[in-house]
Design an enzyme around this catalytic site. Sequence first.
Site, PDB file in Angstrom:
ATOM      1  N   SER A  14       0.812  -1.215   0.000  1.00 59.11           N
ATOM      2  CA  SER A  14       0.000   0.000   0.000  1.00 59.11           C
ATOM      3  C   SER A  14       0.851   1.273   0.000  1.00 59.11           C
ATOM      4  CB  SER A  14      -0.949  -0.036   1.206  1.00 59.11           C
ATOM      5  OG  SER A  14      -2.019   0.865   1.048  1.00 59.11           O
ATOM      6  N   ASP A  32      -5.240  -4.177  -2.947  1.00 64.03           N
ATOM      7  CA  ASP A  32      -4.307  -3.824  -1.880  1.00 64.03           C
ATOM      8  C   ASP A  32      -4.093  -5.003  -0.915  1.00 64.03           C
ATOM      9  OD1 ASP A  32      -3.146  -2.698   0.464  1.00 64.03           O
ATOM     10  OD2 ASP A  32      -4.076  -0.757   0.053  1.00 64.03           O
TER      11      ASP A  32
END
Length: 517
Positions: A91, A371
């Site tokens: 991320s 993610d």
Amino acid sequence: MERSQLRKDDKTVRLSNEISDGEKEAIRNRKPKVLACLKSLGIACEEDNMPNVAVLGSGGGLRAMIALQGTLVEMEKEGLLDAVMYLCGVSGSTWCMSFLYKEKDWTKKLQVLEEHLCNTLSNHPHDILKAFSILCRAVEDELFSLTDVWAFLVLCFMLKECDQTKLSQHEVTSTSGTNPYPIYAAVEVKKWHEERGKSPGTWFEFTPHECGFPGPGAFVCTKYLGSKFEDGNLEEQREEKNIHYLQGLWGSAPACIPYLKELVYKTFSGGLRGEEQNAIREAGISCTCATCQGILLLLELQVHASAGEDCEGVFKKLKEVLKGGFGHLPHCDPLDKLQPKTILGCIFAGDPKSKSKSPVFTKDKNINLIDAGIAINSAYPLVLRRERKVKLILSFDFSDGDPFETIKKTAEYCETNNIPFPKIDLEKLDPGHLSDCYIFKGKDVPIVMHFPLFNMKNCPGEVEHFRKKFSTFPFKFFYTKTDIIELLEKAKMNVSNNKERIREEIQQIVSSSTKEF
């Protein structure tokens, strides 16, 4: 297809659990740098018992991006960075990594790059029209999804740039030996829904050489990222997905449907908080012109479509707004091509009718990625691959919430999959009295050093204050220059205060063991 190592530019799905030829070359070139660094730290070792050290940067949005930058700057200053073989991110940390790897010798320019990052995030104007123009072109792509909207509208505003370069262009930066080898993480959505990240088959990795699933062992050359494969062979080559799109995919957790809905509806109703209102206003989204209203409608359209909701009304509004200069947009009718119910990034496609026995390509036409932070907010599963021979993990945790969540989830993941990992004594992990470094070790397992971003050492008596000030949710669109500098300094302290402990753990590995685990 025979499961063997194939040549660097093979136009096939490589079925193997081995690391790529490019990564092997990078490791060979990096070893002299690592050995020289260890010698400078007073650690004498030969190449055959040189420990592979991996740095993990967790997720955490802009906070993680900034904090990882500060961490790496301080590691270089303390003479530790050249001891690192792998740099792996999730991320927000991937945003920092992809920013750095545009520079061929970034480890030598960290201070300058820090100043550039600080100035860009705090001062650089955001070109909303450019971002919207890029998004208009992306609409024509068969794999267009809400990931594009998130990347080219929201993330472009946050990072103040839309990086159109490609990950495969980072090969030289990653292979020369000057820098650690980068690994970027994502997870496959369907597998995650089925197993909540507890299976190695959930994890997907990106490197400048190859991208794929390390669990089942299926990879493609990164230059074919976004291309179509059938029966394990390249059927249709498409343009490689660019870095900014990947940044949107790697950091897509905050772009969940409820959050985007809330953002859209707040924008229409004027219900944004002060800093959110300023962020939207500075981006030009409060404007009533066709372009800015088109942006809002497109965002709302994608939110409804991704949730499987009726979006005909919104689509009609969008068509009316865009009758002028962006006439090609109405051809992308989400009623004909509804997006999946979550933020997806379709990276490479397979043929569901294929006779290939590969577990990756037999069932689904598209591979849908998101993610990795929704599974484990630090990419332990990727550096724990046996083929990477990592013996020391430096885990810099920039997560919101429980500062031990990543280590707990990893311990559970490793126990489930019989992967060597130190035992975690949960009774010793007190979130109310955070140390700046926790060390986990055991027999024939890698040593893990875990560094919570805010702790009693760098924030005495103010840990909660800093956690709230730099919280991820409500999501932060930007930080002031003063906040960025403060965050950089807190991250740096976790390295400077533990330099000797890191050196001691490396020394212990060299002294006590030469065998692989």
